[in-house]
Design a protein around this motif. Structure first.
Motif, PDB file in Angstrom:
ATOM      1  N   ALA A 274       1.046  -1.156   0.072  1.00 55.00           N
ATOM      2  CA  ALA A 274      -0.064  -0.130   0.035  1.00 55.00           C
ATOM      3  C   ALA A 274       0.930   1.253  -0.231  1.00 55.00           C
ATOM      4  CB  ALA A 274      -1.035  -0.151   1.323  1.00 55.00           C
ATOM      5  N   ILE A 275       1.040   1.786  -1.354  1.00 54.71           N
ATOM      6  CA  ILE A 275       2.184   2.842  -1.419  1.00 54.71           C
ATOM      7  C   ILE A 275       1.342   4.281  -1.199  1.00 54.71           C
ATOM      8  CG2 ILE A 275       3.951   3.708  -2.853  1.00 54.71           C
ATOM      9  CD1 ILE A 275       3.818   0.885  -4.280  1.00 54.71           C
ATOM     10  N   GLY A 276       1.593   4.881   0.039  1.00 49.75           N
ATOM     11  CA  GLY A 276       1.136   6.137  -0.004  1.00 49.75           C
ATOM     12  C   GLY A 276       1.801   7.316  -0.515  1.00 49.75           C
ATOM     13  N   GLY A 277       2.803   7.139  -1.056  1.00 51.48           N
ATOM     14  CA  GLY A 277       3.842   8.319  -1.651  1.00 51.48           C
ATOM     15  C   GLY A 277       4.659   7.802  -2.183  1.00 51.48           C
ATOM     16  N   HIS A 278       5.976   8.388  -2.313  1.00 56.66           N
ATOM     17  CA  HIS A 278       7.352   8.069  -2.988  1.00 56.66           C
ATOM     18  C   HIS A 278       7.824   6.891  -2.507  1.00 56.66           C
ATOM     19  CE1 HIS A 278       7.122  12.064  -4.646  1.00 56.66           C
ATOM     20  NE2 HIS A 278       6.889  12.483  -3.472  1.00 56.66           N
ATOM     21  N   SER A 279       8.222   6.202  -3.466  1.00 58.16           N
ATOM     22  CA  SER A 279       8.925   4.918  -3.167  1.00 58.16           C
ATOM     23  C   SER A 279      10.185   4.804  -3.974  1.00 58.16           C
ATOM     24  CB  SER A 279       7.746   3.645  -3.506  1.00 58.16           C
ATOM     25  OG  SER A 279       8.432   2.646  -2.862  1.00 58.16           O
ATOM     26  N   PRO A 280      11.256   5.251  -4.008  1.00 56.63           N
ATOM     27  CA  PRO A 280      12.481   5.226  -4.790  1.00 56.63           C
ATOM     28  C   PRO A 280      13.241   4.145  -4.334  1.00 56.63           C
ATOM     29  CG  PRO A 280      12.791   7.012  -3.230  1.00 56.63           C
ATOM     30  CD  PRO A 280      11.341   6.634  -2.763  1.00 56.63           C
ATOM     31  N   ALA A 281      14.068   3.426  -4.916  1.00 55.18           N
ATOM     32  CA  ALA A 281      15.363   2.804  -4.727  1.00 55.18           C
ATOM     33  C   ALA A 281      14.908   1.445  -3.523  1.00 55.18           C
ATOM     34  CB  ALA A 281      16.090   3.548  -4.087  1.00 55.18           C
ATOM     35  N   GLY A 282      15.192   1.286  -2.510  1.00 49.45           N
ATOM     36  CA  GLY A 282      15.124   0.306  -1.647  1.00 49.45           C
ATOM     37  C   GLY A 282      13.392   0.258  -1.293  1.00 49.45           C
ATOM     38  N   GLY A 283      12.909   1.380  -1.370  1.00 52.36           N
ATOM     39  CA  GLY A 283      11.361   1.317  -1.271  1.00 52.36           C
ATOM     40  C   GLY A 283      10.627   0.657  -2.372  1.00 52.36           C
ATOM     41  N   CYS A 284      11.318   0.917  -3.498  1.00 48.89           N
ATOM     42  CA  CYS A 284      10.668   0.268  -4.647  1.00 48.89           C
ATOM     43  C   CYS A 284      11.038  -1.334  -4.856  1.00 48.89           C
ATOM     44  CB  CYS A 284      11.027   0.820  -5.904  1.00 48.89           C
ATOM     45  SG  CYS A 284      10.655   0.119  -7.510  1.00 48.89           S
ATOM     46  N   VAL A 285      12.065  -1.549  -4.254  1.00 44.99           N
ATOM     47  CA  VAL A 285      12.601  -3.095  -4.098  1.00 44.99           C
ATOM     48  C   VAL A 285      11.499  -3.575  -3.214  1.00 44.99           C
ATOM     49  CG1 VAL A 285      14.320  -4.467  -3.300  1.00 44.99           C
ATOM     50  CG2 VAL A 285      15.108  -2.642  -4.648  1.00 44.99           C
ATOM     51  N   LEU A 286      11.311  -3.400  -2.059  1.00 44.52           N
ATOM     52  CA  LEU A 286      10.308  -3.848  -1.256  1.00 44.52           C
ATOM     53  C   LEU A 286       8.917  -4.057  -1.739  1.00 44.52           C
ATOM     54  CD1 LEU A 286      11.184  -2.444   2.213  1.00 44.52           C
ATOM     55  CD2 LEU A 286      11.944  -4.358   1.243  1.00 44.52           C
ATOM     56  N   ALA A 287       8.653  -3.027  -2.539  1.00 48.79           N
ATOM     57  CA  ALA A 287       7.186  -3.083  -3.303  1.00 48.79           C
ATOM     58  C   ALA A 287       7.155  -4.092  -4.462  1.00 48.79           C
ATOM     59  CB  ALA A 287       6.889  -1.688  -3.739  1.00 48.79           C
ATOM     60  N   LEU A 288       8.155  -4.438  -4.954  1.00 47.91           N
ATOM     61  CA  LEU A 288       8.458  -5.161  -6.405  1.00 47.91           C
ATOM     62  C   LEU A 288       8.277  -6.659  -5.750  1.00 47.91           C
ATOM     63  CD1 LEU A 288      10.965  -3.521  -8.458  1.00 47.91           C
ATOM     64  CD2 LEU A 288       8.538  -3.702  -9.027  1.00 47.91           C
ATOM     65  N   CYS A 289       8.531  -6.749  -4.493  1.00 45.10           N
ATOM     66  CA  CYS A 289       8.680  -8.202  -4.086  1.00 45.10           C
ATOM     67  C   CYS A 289       7.218  -8.576  -3.614  1.00 45.10           C
ATOM     68  CB  CYS A 289       9.446  -8.236  -2.765  1.00 45.10           C
ATOM     69  SG  CYS A 289      11.314  -8.284  -3.458  1.00 45.10           S
TER      70      CYS A 289
END
Length: 249
Positions: free
Chosen positions: A96-111
């Motif tokens: 549940a991505i409530g805002g920006h999600s660069p780099a490591g944040g994107c990695v976690l979301a992609l999993c």
């Protein structure tokens, strides 16, 4: 650093390290533990959420720059451990991505199995190239499997962060909604999934995600040696120092 919320048999794990949920080894270890423990605590599904305007800003660069070589290597390895825990979770996980999600944040979301992102000027992507780093192949695999090989190449080589509407068009996220509703939409998707015959759904899911789990399982700490050589190079250190200076403002 992880706040839990119960939604019946669905457990929400909220990253809780303000102001931007920058990832430290301690936070990532806590996340891994929480994800791995959730099924034993009765969770049939997991929602991974973050802050109101920033899901996670990625690895805490100022923190990492203060670590010695061994601690730095262990710190980056903790990202892969947390990512593997999410990918290999025996129950579905929704970001549940409530805002920006660069780099490591994107990695976690992609999993995660599914990604719900807030509509608006929020950016997501793997921008390692912009600070002189090469995302390891296991991480690049995450991007390739959701947006396709050529699109992933373009995004990765440019280190591009895209806004939510473009992320949806590329398939980087699965759904957009208002920021205040991302958890609710994640909950709805999970509830619908869990209405399916459970053994068949989970077995099919396991087969479908085998490449993802395998890519992360094949990663070893020694694979970070080249990455850390880049990290310590003069041009990357200059770029990181500039990043830290911008963060300080």
């Amino acid at each position: 650093m992880i706040t839990t919320h119960r939604h019946g048999d669905i457990l929400e794990l909220q990253l809780a390290r303000p102001p931007v949920n920058a990832l430290t080894p301690e936070l990532l270890a806590a996340l891994r533990t929480a994800v791995e423990a959730a099924p034993a605590e009765g969770a049939r599904g997991i929602i991974l959420s973050g802050g109101a305007k920033v899901f996670s800003a990625g690895m805490d660069v100022p923190h990492l720059m203060g670590l010695d070589t061994a601690a730095l290597k262990a710190g980056w390895a903790s990202l892969f451990s947390a990512a593997h825990a999410i990918a290999a979770s025996p129950v579905p996980v929704v970001a549940a991505i409530g805002g920006h999600s660069p780099a490591g944040g994107c990695v976690l979301a992609l999993c995660c199995d599914y990604r719900v992102m807030a509509r608006g000027p929020f950016r997501i992507g793997l921008n390692e190239v912009q600070v002189g780093l090469v995302a390891p192949d296991a991480i690049q695999h995450l991007m390739r499997r959701v947006v396709g090989v050529y699109r992933a190449e373009r995004l990765l080589v440019a280190g591009e962060l895209v806004e939510s509407e473009q992320a949806l068009a590329f398939g980087l996220v699965d759904e957009l909604t208002d920021a205040e509703h991302v958890v609710q939409r994640a909950l709805v998707w999970l509830q619908q999934l869990l209405e399916l015959p459970n053994p068949a759904m989970l077995a099919t899911r396991s087969l479908a995600r085998a490449d993802l789990v395998g890519a992360l399982a094949s990663f070893h700490e020694d694979d970070l040696d080249g990455f850390l050589t880049e990290w310590n190079s003069p041009h990357t250190q200059a770029a990181l120092q500039a990043l830290v200076a911008r963060l300080g403002k």
